[in-house]
Scaffold this motif. Structure first.
Motif, PDB file in Angstrom:
ATOM      1  N   GLY A  46       0.809  -1.204   0.000  1.00 57.95           N
ATOM      2  CA  GLY A  46       0.000   0.000   0.000  1.00 57.95           C
ATOM      3  C   GLY A  46       0.846   1.260   0.000  1.00 57.95           C
ATOM      4  O   GLY A  46       2.006   1.257   0.408  1.00 57.95           O
ATOM      5  N   HIS A  47       0.274   2.325  -0.476  1.00 60.29           N
ATOM      6  CA  HIS A  47       0.963   3.613  -0.522  1.00 60.29           C
ATOM      7  C   HIS A  47       0.957   4.260   0.860  1.00 60.29           C
ATOM      8  O   HIS A  47       0.109   3.995   1.698  1.00 60.29           O
ATOM      9  N   ILE A  48       1.907   5.127   1.059  1.00 61.61           N
ATOM     10  CA  ILE A  48       1.949   5.960   2.264  1.00 61.61           C
ATOM     11  C   ILE A  48       1.351   7.301   1.903  1.00 61.61           C
ATOM     12  O   ILE A  48       1.796   7.959   0.948  1.00 61.61           O
ATOM     13  N   ALA A  49       0.333   7.713   2.631  1.00 59.20           N
ATOM     14  CA  ALA A  49      -0.386   8.946   2.322  1.00 59.20           C
ATOM     15  C   ALA A  49       0.055  10.049   3.276  1.00 59.20           C
ATOM     16  O   ALA A  49       0.192   9.829   4.475  1.00 59.20           O
ATOM     17  N   ILE A 100      -0.794  18.064   9.899  1.00 68.34           N
ATOM     18  CA  ILE A 100      -0.194  17.210   8.878  1.00 68.34           C
ATOM     19  C   ILE A 100      -0.332  15.767   9.329  1.00 68.34           C
ATOM     20  O   ILE A 100       0.019  15.429  10.476  1.00 68.34           O
ATOM     21  N   THR A 101      -0.841  14.896   8.459  1.00 65.02           N
ATOM     22  CA  THR A 101      -1.020  13.481   8.802  1.00 65.02           C
ATOM     23  C   THR A 101      -0.261  12.602   7.822  1.00 65.02           C
ATOM     24  O   THR A 101      -0.242  12.860   6.616  1.00 65.02           O
ATOM     25  N   ILE A 102       0.379  11.564   8.366  1.00 60.71           N
ATOM     26  CA  ILE A 102       1.096  10.560   7.572  1.00 60.71           C
ATOM     27  C   ILE A 102       0.527   9.196   7.950  1.00 60.71           C
ATOM     28  O   ILE A 102       0.531   8.826   9.128  1.00 60.71           O
ATOM     29  N   THR A 103       0.042   8.475   6.955  1.00 55.65           N
ATOM     30  CA  THR A 103      -0.638   7.197   7.198  1.00 55.65           C
ATOM     31  C   THR A 103       0.099   6.080   6.473  1.00 55.65           C
ATOM     32  O   THR A 103       0.394   6.192   5.277  1.00 55.65           O
ATOM     33  N   ASP A 104       0.403   4.999   7.210  1.00 61.16           N
ATOM     34  CA  ASP A 104       1.059   3.842   6.587  1.00 61.16           C
ATOM     35  C   ASP A 104       0.180   2.612   6.721  1.00 61.16           C
ATOM     36  O   ASP A 104      -0.909   2.655   7.319  1.00 61.16           O
ATOM     37  N   ASN A 105       0.643   1.490   6.160  1.00 61.74           N
ATOM     38  CA  ASN A 105      -0.091   0.222   6.198  1.00 61.74           C
ATOM     39  C   ASN A 105       0.742  -0.871   6.874  1.00 61.74           C
ATOM     40  O   ASN A 105       0.654  -2.047   6.507  1.00 61.74           O
ATOM     41  N   GLY A 106       1.575  -0.483   7.832  1.00 62.14           N
ATOM     42  CA  GLY A 106       2.427  -1.450   8.520  1.00 62.14           C
ATOM     43  C   GLY A 106       1.676  -2.264   9.550  1.00 62.14           C
ATOM     44  O   GLY A 106       0.436  -2.338   9.551  1.00 62.14           O
ATOM     45  N   ASN A 107       2.428  -2.869  10.462  1.00 65.80           N
ATOM     46  CA  ASN A 107       1.839  -3.737  11.477  1.00 65.80           C
ATOM     47  C   ASN A 107       1.289  -2.973  12.677  1.00 65.80           C
ATOM     48  O   ASN A 107       0.700  -3.568  13.574  1.00 65.80           O
ATOM     49  N   GLY A 108       1.495  -1.660  12.710  1.00 72.07           N
ATOM     50  CA  GLY A 108       1.016  -0.889  13.843  1.00 72.07           C
ATOM     51  C   GLY A 108       2.035  -0.885  14.976  1.00 72.07           C
ATOM     52  O   GLY A 108       3.112  -1.469  14.889  1.00 72.07           O
ATOM     53  N   ILE A 109       1.676  -0.218  16.063  1.00 71.03           N
ATOM     54  CA  ILE A 109       2.549  -0.100  17.233  1.00 71.03           C
ATOM     55  C   ILE A 109       1.974  -0.947  18.359  1.00 71.03           C
ATOM     56  O   ILE A 109       0.830  -0.750  18.779  1.00 71.03           O
ATOM     57  N   SER A 110       2.768  -1.883  18.837  1.00 69.00           N
ATOM     58  CA  SER A 110       2.297  -2.793  19.886  1.00 69.00           C
ATOM     59  C   SER A 110       2.491  -2.223  21.277  1.00 69.00           C
ATOM     60  O   SER A 110       1.758  -2.564  22.199  1.00 69.00           O
ATOM     61  N   LYS A 115      -7.946  -0.258   9.389  1.00 66.35           N
ATOM     62  CA  LYS A 115      -7.095  -1.389   9.003  1.00 66.35           C
ATOM     63  C   LYS A 115      -5.794  -1.290   9.775  1.00 66.35           C
ATOM     64  O   LYS A 115      -5.620  -0.392  10.608  1.00 66.35           O
ATOM     65  N   GLN A 116      -4.858  -2.218   9.498  1.00 65.64           N
ATOM     66  CA  GLN A 116      -3.581  -2.141  10.204  1.00 65.64           C
ATOM     67  C   GLN A 116      -2.757  -0.968   9.677  1.00 65.64           C
ATOM     68  O   GLN A 116      -2.866  -0.572   8.517  1.00 65.64           O
ATOM     69  N   GLY A 117      -1.933  -0.433  10.545  1.00 65.35           N
ATOM     70  CA  GLY A 117      -1.134   0.723  10.184  1.00 65.35           C
ATOM     71  C   GLY A 117      -1.167   1.770  11.275  1.00 65.35           C
ATOM     72  O   GLY A 117      -1.819   1.613  12.313  1.00 65.35           O
ATOM     73  N   VAL A 118      -0.448   2.857  11.035  1.00 57.49           N
ATOM     74  CA  VAL A 118      -0.296   3.930  12.019  1.00 57.49           C
ATOM     75  C   VAL A 118      -0.592   5.269  11.354  1.00 57.49           C
ATOM     76  O   VAL A 118      -0.287   5.472  10.176  1.00 57.49           O
ATOM     77  N   ILE A 119      -1.188   6.176  12.116  1.00 56.48           N
ATOM     78  CA  ILE A 119      -1.402   7.551  11.672  1.00 56.48           C
ATOM     79  C   ILE A 119      -0.562   8.464  12.556  1.00 56.48           C
ATOM     80  O   ILE A 119      -0.758   8.518  13.775  1.00 56.48           O
ATOM     81  N   ALA A 120       0.412   9.144  11.949  1.00 60.95           N
ATOM     82  CA  ALA A 120       1.222  10.137  12.665  1.00 60.95           C
ATOM     83  C   ALA A 120       0.653  11.519  12.363  1.00 60.95           C
ATOM     84  O   ALA A 120       0.428  11.862  11.200  1.00 60.95           O
ATOM     85  N   THR A 121       0.380  12.296  13.401  1.00 63.47           N
ATOM     86  CA  THR A 121      -0.248  13.604  13.253  1.00 63.47           C
ATOM     87  C   THR A 121       0.638  14.694  13.847  1.00 63.47           C
ATOM     88  O   THR A 121       1.057  14.590  15.011  1.00 63.47           O
ATOM     89  N   ILE A 122       0.911  15.713  13.053  1.00 63.63           N
ATOM     90  CA  ILE A 122       1.683  16.893  13.508  1.00 63.63           C
ATOM     91  C   ILE A 122       0.722  18.079  13.547  1.00 63.63           C
ATOM     92  O   ILE A 122       0.086  18.403  12.541  1.00 63.63           O
ATOM     93  N   SER A 123       0.594  18.708  14.720  1.00 60.39           N
ATOM     94  CA  SER A 123      -0.246  19.913  14.850  1.00 60.39           C
ATOM     95  C   SER A 123       0.675  21.106  15.096  1.00 60.39           C
ATOM     96  O   SER A 123       1.500  21.080  16.011  1.00 60.39           O
ATOM     97  N   LEU A 124       0.508  22.136  14.265  1.00 65.79           N
ATOM     98  CA  LEU A 124       1.376  23.328  14.354  1.00 65.79           C
ATOM     99  C   LEU A 124       0.530  24.582  14.267  1.00 65.79           C
ATOM    100  O   LEU A 124      -0.495  24.601  13.564  1.00 65.79           O
ATOM    101  N   PRO A 125       0.937  25.649  14.960  1.00 66.53           N
ATOM    102  CA  PRO A 125       0.263  26.940  14.746  1.00 66.53           C
ATOM    103  C   PRO A 125       0.632  27.484  13.364  1.00 66.53           C
ATOM    104  O   PRO A 125       1.753  27.321  12.909  1.00 66.53           O
TER     105      PRO A 125
END
Length: 443
Positions: A363-366, A378-388, A431-441
């Motif tokens: 899958g693509h990384i969005a 700013i959000t970065i979404t992957d399709n990896g195994n997630g964080i345990s 689905k499986q994967g992680v969403i990284a979110t950056i919040s900035l002024p």
């Protein structure tokens, strides 16, 4: 509005005079008629006397009814003003205007009684909250004098409110918290003890005058617990890394020492060289570990400027394959250090790529962004195994990768926090994967 003169005629006496004047006209007509009628003079006097008595009685009865109604309304309004909501106006008749007026008065009394009950219940609830809440609350009037202290404030300053009621607020050292929207962590010296507290002030109005509420949260114990917890986590990681290097160094050094004491036949030259190589490798590893620790403690301050958000994301995404960049308005901007923010995006995109590879995901990384409430997200979404293990992702030097350093996410979060923002990572729900979110002024 001028005050009426004391000798002015009252409203009810004016009505009495009006009633007498109205009754005077038929009385005069009756007198004239009786004058031309040939009847006994005594009968004429009797008729005139009865008619005069009826007119006078009617006028005074009208005055009495008006006075009774006005006094009823006055007594009812006076009781409502004084806080007594038990009185009610007596209902007279079914469809009269007076009955409607009394009904309106009674409805007003019922409404005010209900509102008074609600206010009392809210006051009791508010009093209980203020009395039992851990946050110290100090109210300051428009003269900057203390008008209220809850038990938490009395305990914090070790003084009773009765001793400071009406005293200047600077006696508590809170004069700096009087400006509007004051929010600061400050250090107090109370009874020769220094405490860190969070001060927050807000304003309210009472009888048209502006007053202030000062909320004081004692964060000394919270900071101490957080500091202890941070040290424990850091020492646990440091101990693990140092032991991983010192244990083999100590073991090999002991073996080489015993071999040198026993003689040259015990250990071959190749084994001796191999042992020294291991010692050198672990020493270099330990030295590299210390350098990485120094990198965490010497992060430079960001040199902030307005940055094109679309250009920042596009520049970072070009370094990787299979990055899907969502449409971003070219006019959107964020305020920060471009090189540091680019380093954060590169770290997160690199982690996302490695997560997809470890999960064998095609899958693509969005990566995308949105703007709302004066913030850039700013959000970065992957399709990896997630964080345990979410609890350790921001612990320094903690990593699940074979060649990982364990400082990438820590550095990234520190950079974002230096920009007044926040970095969060959560597992995906769809689905499986992680969403990284950056919040900035954005300004």
């Amino acid at each position: 509005m001028s005050k009426p003169a004391e000798h002015s005629t009252s409203y009810e006496n004016k009505l009495l005079r009006l009633s007498l004047l109205i009754g005077l006209l038929p009385l005069l007509l009756l007198t004239v008629a009786l004058f031309y009628i040939d009847i006994s003079i005594y009968f004429k006097m009797l008729v005139l006397s009865l008619t005069t008595a009826v007119v006078i009685f009617g006028a005074f009865e009208i005055r009495r009814l008006i006075v009774a109604q006005l006094r009823t309304a006055t007594n009812l309004m006076e009781s409502l003003t004084s806080g007594d909501f038990s009185l009610r106006a007596k209902m007279r008749g079914s469809n009269s205007a007076l009955n409607e007026f009394n009904q309106l008065l009674n409805s007003l009394a019922d409404s005010m009684a209900q509102q008074n009950l609600v206010n009392k219940e809210r006051q009791i609830l508010l009093h209980k909250i203020i009395s039992h809440i851990d946050v110290a609350i100090v109210a300051v009037d428009h003269h900057q004098c203390i008008s209220l202290m809850n038990p938490a404030a009395e305990q914090l300053f070790d003084v009773k409110f009765s001793r400071l009621d009406g005293a200047p607020v600077h006696m508590l050292g809170l004069a700096t918290a009087l400006p509007k929207d004051y929010r600061e962590v400050v250090e107090f010296e109370i009874k020769q003890n220094r405490k860190k507290v969070y001060l927050h002030s807000d304003e309210y109005f009472e009888q048209g005058n502006k007053h202030r509420l000062i909320f004081i949260t004692d964060i000394q114990d919270i900071l101490r617990d957080e500091e202890r917890s941070a040290w424990q986590r850091l020492l646990r990681v440091l101990s693990h890394e140092i032991n991983n290097s010192l244990a083999p160094i100590a073991s090999i050094s002991e073996s080489l020492h015993q071999a040198s004491v026993a003689g040259s036949d015990v250990l071959a030259p190749s084994d001796f060289q191999e042992g020294l190589a291991v010692i050198s490798e672990r020493s270099l590893h330990l030295n590299d570990f210390i350098k990485r620790y120094q990198q965490l403690t010497k992060l430079p301050e960001p040199q902030k400027a307005m940055i094109s958000l679309s250009q920042l994301i596009a520049t970072s995404a070009r370094l990787f394959d299979n990055i899907e960049v969502n449409a971003i308005d070219e006019h959107w901007q964020c305020y920060g250090d471009e090189s540091q923010l680019e380093q954060v995006l590169v770290n997160l995109l690199k982690n996302a790529c490695e997560a997809n590879q470890s999960a064998s995901s095609s899958g693509h990384i969005a990566i995308g962004a949105q703007l709302f409430d004066n913030k850039v997200q700013i959000t970065i979404t992957d399709n990896g195994n997630g964080i345990s293990n979410m609890d350790n992702i921001f612990v320094p030097f903690y990593t699940t990768k074979n060649a990982g350093s364990g400082i990438g996410l820590v550095l990234s979060r520190q950079i974002i926090r230096n920009h007044g923002g926040e970095l969060t990572l959560v597992n995906r729900d769809d689905k499986q994967g992680v969403i990284a979110t950056i919040s900035l002024p954005n300004c």
